[in-house]
Scaffold this motif. Structure first.
Motif, PDB file in Angstrom:
ATOM      1  N   HIS A 174      -5.578  80.599 -19.031  1.00  0.00           N
ATOM      2  CA  HIS A 174      -6.441  81.355 -18.142  1.00  0.00           C
ATOM      3  C   HIS A 174      -5.931  81.072 -16.726  1.00  0.00           C
ATOM      4  O   HIS A 174      -5.980  79.927 -16.256  1.00  0.00           O
ATOM      5  N   THR A 175      -5.414  82.100 -16.075  1.00  0.00           N
ATOM      6  CA  THR A 175      -4.679  81.910 -14.828  1.00  0.00           C
ATOM      7  C   THR A 175      -5.354  82.646 -13.678  1.00  0.00           C
ATOM      8  O   THR A 175      -5.794  83.789 -13.820  1.00  0.00           O
ATOM      9  N   LEU A 176      -5.415  81.981 -12.553  1.00  0.00           N
ATOM     10  CA  LEU A 176      -5.929  82.591 -11.333  1.00  0.00           C
ATOM     11  C   LEU A 176      -4.846  83.481 -10.740  1.00  0.00           C
ATOM     12  O   LEU A 176      -3.677  83.087 -10.671  1.00  0.00           O
ATOM     13  N   MET A 177      -5.207  84.698 -10.340  1.00  0.00           N
ATOM     14  CA  MET A 177      -4.234  85.627  -9.757  1.00  0.00           C
ATOM     15  C   MET A 177      -4.900  86.454  -8.667  1.00  0.00           C
ATOM     16  O   MET A 177      -6.106  86.698  -8.698  1.00  0.00           O
ATOM     17  N   ALA A 178      -4.082  86.864  -7.681  1.00  0.00           N
ATOM     18  CA  ALA A 178      -4.637  87.559  -6.521  1.00  0.00           C
ATOM     19  C   ALA A 178      -3.623  88.544  -5.958  1.00  0.00           C
ATOM     20  O   ALA A 178      -2.420  88.432  -6.200  1.00  0.00           O
ATOM     21  N   THR A 179      -4.116  89.490  -5.194  1.00  0.00           N
ATOM     22  CA  THR A 179      -3.241  90.380  -4.437  1.00  0.00           C
ATOM     23  C   THR A 179      -2.728  89.626  -3.206  1.00  0.00           C
ATOM     24  O   THR A 179      -3.382  88.688  -2.727  1.00  0.00           O
ATOM     25  N   PRO A 180      -1.565  90.016  -2.668  1.00  0.00           N
ATOM     26  CA  PRO A 180      -1.068  89.354  -1.445  1.00  0.00           C
ATOM     27  C   PRO A 180      -2.050  89.459  -0.281  1.00  0.00           C
ATOM     28  O   PRO A 180      -2.090  88.568   0.573  1.00  0.00           O
ATOM     29  N   GLU A 181      -2.849  90.510  -0.246  1.00  0.00           N
ATOM     30  CA  GLU A 181      -3.824  90.670   0.839  1.00  0.00           C
ATOM     31  C   GLU A 181      -4.944  89.644   0.748  1.00  0.00           C
ATOM     32  O   GLU A 181      -5.519  89.223   1.757  1.00  0.00           O
ATOM     33  N   THR A 182      -5.283  89.245  -0.497  1.00  0.00           N
ATOM     34  CA  THR A 182      -6.363  88.277  -0.700  1.00  0.00           C
ATOM     35  C   THR A 182      -5.857  86.849  -0.675  1.00  0.00           C
ATOM     36  O   THR A 182      -6.551  85.943  -0.196  1.00  0.00           O
ATOM     37  N   ALA A 183      -4.655  86.639  -1.196  1.00  0.00           N
ATOM     38  CA  ALA A 183      -4.109  85.291  -1.313  1.00  0.00           C
ATOM     39  C   ALA A 183      -3.774  84.713   0.059  1.00  0.00           C
ATOM     40  O   ALA A 183      -3.343  85.434   0.949  1.00  0.00           O
ATOM     41  N   PRO A 184      -3.978  83.411   0.207  1.00  0.00           N
ATOM     42  CA  PRO A 184      -3.601  82.779   1.480  1.00  0.00           C
ATOM     43  C   PRO A 184      -2.089  82.747   1.650  1.00  0.00           C
ATOM     44  O   PRO A 184      -1.358  82.474   0.701  1.00  0.00           O
ATOM     45  N   GLN A 185      -1.615  83.054   2.841  1.00  0.00           N
ATOM     46  CA  GLN A 185      -0.181  83.042   3.081  1.00  0.00           C
ATOM     47  C   GLN A 185       0.339  81.608   3.083  1.00  0.00           C
ATOM     48  O   GLN A 185      -0.239  80.729   3.715  1.00  0.00           O
ATOM     49  N   GLN A 186       1.449  81.402   2.340  1.00  0.00           N
ATOM     50  CA  GLN A 186       2.114  80.109   2.267  1.00  0.00           C
ATOM     51  C   GLN A 186       1.141  78.995   1.844  1.00  0.00           C
ATOM     52  O   GLN A 186       1.236  77.857   2.319  1.00  0.00           O
ATOM     53  N   ALA A 187       0.207  79.344   0.991  1.00  0.00           N
ATOM     54  CA  ALA A 187      -0.732  78.351   0.461  1.00  0.00           C
ATOM     55  C   ALA A 187      -0.957  78.641  -1.019  1.00  0.00           C
ATOM     56  O   ALA A 187      -0.722  79.754  -1.492  1.00  0.00           O
ATOM     57  N   ALA A 188      -1.412  77.629  -1.743  1.00  0.00           N
ATOM     58  CA  ALA A 188      -1.600  77.779  -3.182  1.00  0.00           C
ATOM     59  C   ALA A 188      -2.841  78.599  -3.493  1.00  0.00           C
ATOM     60  O   ALA A 188      -3.857  78.511  -2.801  1.00  0.00           O
ATOM     61  N   ILE A 189      -2.741  79.404  -4.551  1.00  0.00           N
ATOM     62  CA  ILE A 189      -3.911  80.107  -5.088  1.00  0.00           C
ATOM     63  C   ILE A 189      -4.478  79.205  -6.183  1.00  0.00           C
ATOM     64  O   ILE A 189      -4.042  79.232  -7.328  1.00  0.00           O
ATOM     65  N   ASP A 190      -5.436  78.371  -5.820  1.00  0.00           N
ATOM     66  CA  ASP A 190      -5.919  77.353  -6.736  1.00  0.00           C
ATOM     67  C   ASP A 190      -7.409  77.102  -6.525  1.00  0.00           C
ATOM     68  O   ASP A 190      -8.089  77.843  -5.805  1.00  0.00           O
ATOM     69  N   ARG A 191      -7.904  76.035  -7.147  1.00  0.00           N
ATOM     70  CA  ARG A 191      -9.322  75.713  -7.032  1.00  0.00           C
ATOM     71  C   ARG A 191      -9.728  75.426  -5.581  1.00  0.00           C
ATOM     72  O   ARG A 191     -10.831  75.754  -5.160  1.00  0.00           O
ATOM     73  N   ASP A 192      -8.822  74.786  -4.828  1.00  0.00           N
ATOM     74  CA  ASP A 192      -9.138  74.509  -3.422  1.00  0.00           C
ATOM     75  C   ASP A 192      -9.331  75.814  -2.640  1.00  0.00           C
ATOM     76  O   ASP A 192     -10.214  75.903  -1.781  1.00  0.00           O
ATOM     77  N   PHE A 193      -8.498  76.804  -2.957  1.00  0.00           N
ATOM     78  CA  PHE A 193      -8.663  78.102  -2.322  1.00  0.00           C
ATOM     79  C   PHE A 193     -10.012  78.715  -2.692  1.00  0.00           C
ATOM     80  O   PHE A 193     -10.733  79.250  -1.835  1.00  0.00           O
ATOM     81  N   LEU A 194     -10.397  78.602  -3.953  1.00  0.00           N
ATOM     82  CA  LEU A 194     -11.670  79.158  -4.401  1.00  0.00           C
ATOM     83  C   LEU A 194     -12.868  78.452  -3.758  1.00  0.00           C
ATOM     84  O   LEU A 194     -13.916  79.063  -3.571  1.00  0.00           O
ATOM     85  N   GLU A 196     -13.200  77.676  -0.795  1.00  0.00           N
ATOM     86  CA  GLU A 196     -13.459  78.294   0.505  1.00  0.00           C
ATOM     87  C   GLU A 196     -13.693  79.801   0.400  1.00  0.00           C
ATOM     88  O   GLU A 196     -14.152  80.430   1.357  1.00  0.00           O
ATOM     89  N   TYR A 197     -13.383  80.365  -0.766  1.00  0.00           N
ATOM     90  CA  TYR A 197     -13.415  81.826  -0.924  1.00  0.00           C
ATOM     91  C   TYR A 197     -14.844  82.324  -1.164  1.00  0.00           C
ATOM     92  O   TYR A 197     -15.629  81.702  -1.876  1.00  0.00           O
ATOM     93  N   GLU A 198     -15.140  83.446  -0.578  1.00  0.00           N
ATOM     94  CA  GLU A 198     -16.382  84.170  -0.863  1.00  0.00           C
ATOM     95  C   GLU A 198     -16.033  85.635  -1.083  1.00  0.00           C
ATOM     96  O   GLU A 198     -15.352  86.239  -0.246  1.00  0.00           O
ATOM     97  N   THR A 219     -17.567  75.225  -7.279  1.00  0.00           N
ATOM     98  CA  THR A 219     -16.455  76.045  -6.801  1.00  0.00           C
ATOM     99  C   THR A 219     -16.850  77.506  -6.692  1.00  0.00           C
ATOM    100  O   THR A 219     -16.305  78.243  -5.857  1.00  0.00           O
ATOM    101  N   LEU A 220     -17.818  77.931  -7.508  1.00  0.00           N
ATOM    102  CA  LEU A 220     -18.159  79.351  -7.579  1.00  0.00           C
ATOM    103  C   LEU A 220     -19.269  79.754  -6.616  1.00  0.00           C
ATOM    104  O   LEU A 220     -19.722  80.896  -6.648  1.00  0.00           O
ATOM    105  N   ASP A 221     -19.690  78.853  -5.757  1.00  0.00           N
ATOM    106  CA  ASP A 221     -20.658  79.232  -4.719  1.00  0.00           C
ATOM    107  C   ASP A 221     -20.055  80.333  -3.843  1.00  0.00           C
ATOM    108  O   ASP A 221     -18.935  80.213  -3.341  1.00  0.00           O
ATOM    109  N   GLY A 222     -20.799  81.419  -3.690  1.00  0.00           N
ATOM    110  CA  GLY A 222     -20.327  82.522  -2.866  1.00  0.00           C
ATOM    111  C   GLY A 222     -19.423  83.511  -3.580  1.00  0.00           C
ATOM    112  O   GLY A 222     -18.959  84.485  -2.984  1.00  0.00           O
ATOM    113  N   VAL A 223     -19.153  83.263  -4.869  1.00  0.00           N
ATOM    114  CA  VAL A 223     -18.287  84.152  -5.657  1.00  0.00           C
ATOM    115  C   VAL A 223     -19.143  85.138  -6.436  1.00  0.00           C
ATOM    116  O   VAL A 223     -20.163  84.766  -7.029  1.00  0.00           O
ATOM    117  N   ASP A 224     -18.712  86.384  -6.443  1.00  0.00           N
ATOM    118  CA  ASP A 224     -19.427  87.462  -7.135  1.00  0.00           C
ATOM    119  C   ASP A 224     -18.562  87.970  -8.281  1.00  0.00           C
ATOM    120  O   ASP A 224     -17.490  88.520  -8.053  1.00  0.00           O
TER     121      ASP A 224
END
Length: 303
Positions: A174-194, A196-198, A219-224
């Motif tokens: 089960h893999t986390l994936m994102a568009t370049p517009e959503t993903a942080p530039q030069q940063a990991a798309i991981d739990r730490d990113f989530l 902060e994500y809303e 981690t899922l606070d603010g996630v819809d």
């Protein structure tokens, strides 16, 4: 006459193939896995219309099943989910003698939901997807669940007597994936990113509880949660949402939709299960034989 230990197994697909490979590796049945796998793959191709059948499904079923010899595989018919609901030939059962000097045998018995068959005490041992355990019985906690070896600690004994013994290593994630517009530039798309994500997170509806367990409720606070529309390809729906979780093998389809692959959150693999309240000395011996030499996901259970 020795004891026969029934073991619930999936009726078809990758999990059944993995179980048969494990059985072939542990017991002296070198041709069983190839025989059953080749038969079911042929029948899958017929069901999907990739091949033309020379005989109807009932004649093929009669030819495959050796009902007078339980040590040969037997098959049965199920309605497939595809258009027209065609009948599909799937695995039913086979009996395998053990070289233990006691005349013990194991009987692999096909079930649509092996995990649930163990929960209702129909079987002491079985094989099924680790996903089902997370979807049904693990407790949701603020902290994430990272490994199959940690699953048992999240199972409330009041809910079920079933426990995970070991993983079989047929792993996809089960893999986390994102568009370049959503993903942080030069940063990991991981739990730490989530953390902060809303915003929206696209998942399959049946994986909602699994994702909550794997990521942790904090981690899922603010996630819809968002879900793919019926008939909509999962990766395409994730691209629309900007962020999502989905099972990946190579990730090629995700990349075709412009998605960047992030953290592999949790392994989806076939696991050996036991119902602790049904374990006898004979069952424990069979369990040990099937788990011996397992990969590092093996758990410390008593013999």
């Amino acid at each position: 006459m020795g004891e026969t230990i029934p073991i619930a197994v999936p009726r078809k697909g990758r999990p059944l193939e993995c179980v048969l490979d494990r059985i072939a590796a542990r017991l002296d049945v070198p041709t069983l896995a190839d025989d059953v796998t080749s038969t079911l793959r042929h029948e899958k191709a017929l069901t999907k219309g990739r091949l033309d059948a020379e005989e109807d499904v009932y004649h093929r079923l009669a030819a495959y099943s050796a009902v007078d010899d339980p040590t040969e595989p037997e098959y049965t018919l199920l309605r497939d989910d595809r258009a027209g609901k065609p009948r599909r030939i799937v695995f039913d059962s086979v009996t395998i003698p053990l070289e233990d000097g006691n005349g013990t045998e194991i009987q692999l018995v096909g079930r649509e939901e092996p995990f649930r068959a163990l929960r209702t005490h129909e079987f002491a041992l079985g094989f099924d997807s680790a996903d089902l355990v997370l979807e049904e019985v693990v407790e949701l906690r603020p902290e994430p669940l990272n490994r199959i070896a940690d699953v048992n600690a999240r199972i409330n004994p009041v809910d079920t007597d079933v426990r995970v013994v070991t993983g079989l290593g047929d792993t996809v994630y089960h893999t986390l994936m994102a568009t370049p517009e959503t993903a942080p530039q030069q940063a990991a798309i991981d739990r730490d990113f989530l953390e902060e994500y809303e915003g929206p997170l696209c998942i399959e509806p049946r994986y909602e509880r699994l994702v909550q367990a794997v990521l942790g409720t904090k981690t899922l606070d603010g996630v819809d949660f968002r879900y793919p529309a019926e008939g909509r390809e999962e990766e395409a729906a994730i691209a629309d949402a900007g962020l999502g979780v989905y099972l990946t093998v190579t990730g090629s389809t995700a990349r075709e939709h412009g998605l960047v692959l992030g953290e592999q959150l949790f392994p989806s693999e076939t696991v050996l299960l036991e119902n602790d309240s049904e374990v006898t000395d004979a069952v424990a011996a069979v369990r040990s034989a099937l788990a011996n030499g397992a990969p590092e996901t093996e758990l410390a259970l008593p013999n």
